[in-house]
Motif scaffolding. Structure first.
Motif, PDB file in Angstrom:
ATOM      1  N   LYS A 160       1.032  -0.810  -0.098  1.00 48.91           N
ATOM      2  CA  LYS A 160       0.268   0.304   0.368  1.00 48.91           C
ATOM      3  C   LYS A 160       1.152   1.146   0.105  1.00 48.91           C
ATOM      4  O   LYS A 160       0.785   2.667  -1.198  1.00 48.91           O
ATOM      5  N   ASN A 161       2.204   1.281   0.709  1.00 53.57           N
ATOM      6  CA  ASN A 161       2.954   2.422   0.928  1.00 53.57           C
ATOM      7  C   ASN A 161       3.619   2.577  -0.109  1.00 53.57           C
ATOM      8  O   ASN A 161       4.320   3.425  -0.344  1.00 53.57           O
ATOM      9  N   ASP A 162       4.100   1.815  -0.803  1.00 53.29           N
ATOM     10  CA  ASP A 162       5.038   1.616  -2.556  1.00 53.29           C
ATOM     11  C   ASP A 162       4.769   2.827  -3.057  1.00 53.29           C
ATOM     12  O   ASP A 162       3.297   2.865  -3.158  1.00 53.29           O
ATOM     13  N   MET A 163       6.082   3.734  -3.278  1.00 52.19           N
ATOM     14  CA  MET A 163       5.783   4.105  -4.209  1.00 52.19           C
ATOM     15  C   MET A 163       5.432   4.045  -5.296  1.00 52.19           C
ATOM     16  O   MET A 163       6.428   3.319  -5.760  1.00 52.19           O
ATOM     17  N   SER A 164       4.661   4.674  -6.541  1.00 48.39           N
ATOM     18  CA  SER A 164       4.434   4.291  -7.682  1.00 48.39           C
ATOM     19  C   SER A 164       5.744   5.769  -8.930  1.00 48.39           C
ATOM     20  O   SER A 164       5.212   6.653  -7.890  1.00 48.39           O
ATOM     21  N   HIS A 165       6.030   5.567  -9.734  1.00 46.81           N
ATOM     22  CA  HIS A 165       6.561   6.719 -10.715  1.00 46.81           C
ATOM     23  C   HIS A 165       5.663   7.077 -11.597  1.00 46.81           C
ATOM     24  O   HIS A 165       5.267   6.702 -12.208  1.00 46.81           O
ATOM     25  N   GLY A 166       6.494   8.463 -11.845  1.00 45.84           N
ATOM     26  CA  GLY A 166       5.141   9.143 -12.609  1.00 45.84           C
ATOM     27  C   GLY A 166       5.907  10.188 -13.301  1.00 45.84           C
ATOM     28  O   GLY A 166       7.155  10.398 -12.343  1.00 45.84           O
ATOM     29  N   GLU A 167       5.254  10.668 -14.638  1.00 45.67           N
ATOM     30  CA  GLU A 167       5.315  12.378 -14.830  1.00 45.67           C
ATOM     31  C   GLU A 167       4.022  13.300 -14.840  1.00 45.67           C
ATOM     32  O   GLU A 167       3.492  12.450 -15.660  1.00 45.67           O
ATOM     33  N   VAL A 168       4.738  14.191 -14.604  1.00 42.83           N
ATOM     34  CA  VAL A 168       3.027  14.820 -14.529  1.00 42.83           C
ATOM     35  C   VAL A 168       2.955  15.923 -15.884  1.00 42.83           C
ATOM     36  O   VAL A 168       3.505  15.761 -16.390  1.00 42.83           O
ATOM     37  N   LYS A 169       2.151  15.354 -16.529  1.00 42.52           N
ATOM     38  CA  LYS A 169       1.066  15.765 -17.540  1.00 42.52           C
ATOM     39  C   LYS A 169       0.257  17.108 -17.821  1.00 42.52           C
ATOM     40  O   LYS A 169       0.539  18.296 -18.156  1.00 42.52           O
TER      41      LYS A 169
ATOM     42  N   GLU B 250      -4.535   6.530  -3.612  1.00 38.83           N
ATOM     43  CA  GLU B 250      -5.545   5.383  -2.887  1.00 38.83           C
ATOM     44  C   GLU B 250      -7.080   5.572  -3.647  1.00 38.83           C
ATOM     45  O   GLU B 250      -7.115   6.983  -4.336  1.00 38.83           O
ATOM     46  N   GLU B 251      -8.191   4.736  -3.814  1.00 38.93           N
ATOM     47  CA  GLU B 251      -9.273   5.459  -4.035  1.00 38.93           C
ATOM     48  C   GLU B 251      -9.922   5.954  -2.645  1.00 38.93           C
ATOM     49  O   GLU B 251     -10.122   4.741  -1.653  1.00 38.93           O
ATOM     50  N   ILE B 252      -9.766   6.445  -2.513  1.00 39.07           N
ATOM     51  CA  ILE B 252     -11.457   7.442  -1.472  1.00 39.07           C
ATOM     52  C   ILE B 252     -11.875   8.416  -1.721  1.00 39.07           C
ATOM     53  O   ILE B 252     -11.977   8.762  -2.723  1.00 39.07           O
ATOM     54  N   ASP B 253     -13.544   7.633  -1.013  1.00 38.77           N
ATOM     55  CA  ASP B 253     -15.032   7.329  -2.050  1.00 38.77           C
ATOM     56  C   ASP B 253     -14.824   7.599  -2.874  1.00 38.77           C
ATOM     57  O   ASP B 253     -15.176   8.637  -4.185  1.00 38.77           O
ATOM     58  N   GLY B 254     -14.294   6.659  -3.926  1.00 37.54           N
ATOM     59  CA  GLY B 254     -14.660   6.429  -4.987  1.00 37.54           C
ATOM     60  C   GLY B 254     -13.614   7.007  -5.916  1.00 37.54           C
ATOM     61  O   GLY B 254     -14.046   6.925  -7.657  1.00 37.54           O
TER      62      GLY B 254
ATOM     63  N   LEU C 115       0.660   0.738 -11.024  1.00 40.16           N
ATOM     64  CA  LEU C 115       0.560   0.452  -9.513  1.00 40.16           C
ATOM     65  C   LEU C 115      -0.062   0.127  -8.795  1.00 40.16           C
ATOM     66  O   LEU C 115      -1.726  -0.520  -9.047  1.00 40.16           O
ATOM     67  N   LYS C 116       0.756  -0.813  -8.105  1.00 38.77           N
ATOM     68  CA  LYS C 116       0.307  -2.241  -7.560  1.00 38.77           C
ATOM     69  C   LYS C 116      -0.397  -1.635  -6.541  1.00 38.77           C
ATOM     70  O   LYS C 116      -0.963  -3.747  -6.699  1.00 38.77           O
ATOM     71  N   ASN C 117      -1.011  -1.331  -5.691  1.00 40.65           N
ATOM     72  CA  ASN C 117      -1.809  -1.111  -4.245  1.00 40.65           C
ATOM     73  C   ASN C 117      -3.102  -1.039  -4.572  1.00 40.65           C
ATOM     74  O   ASN C 117      -4.353  -1.512  -4.731  1.00 40.65           O
ATOM     75  N   LEU C 118      -3.570  -1.144  -6.213  1.00 45.40           N
ATOM     76  CA  LEU C 118      -4.299  -0.501  -7.084  1.00 45.40           C
ATOM     77  C   LEU C 118      -4.401  -1.796  -7.794  1.00 45.40           C
ATOM     78  O   LEU C 118      -5.316  -1.714  -8.497  1.00 45.40           O
ATOM     79  N   ASP C 119      -3.949  -2.323  -8.098  1.00 42.65           N
ATOM     80  CA  ASP C 119      -3.492  -3.503  -9.198  1.00 42.65           C
ATOM     81  C   ASP C 119      -3.931  -3.115 -10.569  1.00 42.65           C
ATOM     82  O   ASP C 119      -4.586  -3.054 -11.724  1.00 42.65           O
ATOM     83  N   MET C 120      -3.069  -1.604 -11.510  1.00 41.48           N
ATOM     84  CA  MET C 120      -3.635  -1.207 -12.413  1.00 41.48           C
ATOM     85  C   MET C 120      -2.064  -1.335 -13.443  1.00 41.48           C
ATOM     86  O   MET C 120      -0.751  -1.385 -12.289  1.00 41.48           O
ATOM     87  N   GLU C 121      -2.205  -1.354 -14.715  1.00 43.60           N
ATOM     88  CA  GLU C 121      -0.637  -0.696 -14.887  1.00 43.60           C
ATOM     89  C   GLU C 121      -0.479   0.421 -15.494  1.00 43.60           C
ATOM     90  O   GLU C 121      -1.277   0.991 -15.124  1.00 43.60           O
ATOM     91  N   ALA C 122       0.112   0.225 -16.015  1.00 38.19           N
ATOM     92  CA  ALA C 122       0.891   1.761 -16.745  1.00 38.19           C
ATOM     93  C   ALA C 122      -0.258   2.076 -17.623  1.00 38.19           C
ATOM     94  O   ALA C 122      -0.682   1.863 -18.701  1.00 38.19           O
ATOM     95  N   MET C 123      -0.475   3.265 -17.462  1.00 40.61           N
ATOM     96  CA  MET C 123      -1.355   4.119 -18.604  1.00 40.61           C
ATOM     97  C   MET C 123      -1.186   6.106 -17.803  1.00 40.61           C
ATOM     98  O   MET C 123      -0.508   5.798 -16.387  1.00 40.61           O
TER      99      MET C 123
END
Length: 115
Positions: free
Chosen positions: A42-51, A101-105, A67-75
């Motif tokens: 849950k606390n693992d940081m994901s890597h990205g670039e601000v668009k 994280e998913e907060i209130d949907g 995003l491992k904690n959300l089980d999402m692929e790169a996008m």
């Protein structure tokens, strides 16, 4: 005497079998290590670039890796930010590490730091 020896042998066999069964039956156990592993993911940081930085809406568009904690692929996707002050920390093109994280949907950036 013969009955006593048979009883001792059978008793030992039952004791050894029960011990072996108990030692091998750990599939459903909740251990501290398992709970810690879940917290680490849950606390693992994901890597990205601000668009894109959208101050008015309080959102960031991020091209990210998995995003491992959300089980999402790169996008590339839009995230709300938990703290609006995060928006002033970054600009388009910045490489970041973040936690979403998913907060209130809504997918929400809860931690953010520039690389």
């Amino acid at each position: 005497m013969k009955n006593a020896i048979v009883s001792i042998v059978l008793g030992c066999a039952v004791a050894v079998s029960a011990t072996a069964y108990a030692a091998g039956d750990t599939d459903n156990m909740n251990t501290a290590g398992g709970a810690q592993q879940g917290a680490d993911v849950k606390n693992d940081m994901s890597h990205g670039e601000v668009k894109k930085v959208d101050n008015a809406a309080g959102k960031l568009t991020i091209k990210h890796g998995p995003l491992k904690n959300l089980d999402m692929e790169a996008m590339t996707m839009v995230f709300k930010v938990k703290d609006p002050a995060m928006l002033s920390q970054v600009k388009v093109g910045d490489k970041i590490d973040f936690v979403a994280e998913e907060i209130d949907g809504a997918l929400t950036v809860t931690k953010l730091q520039k690389q």
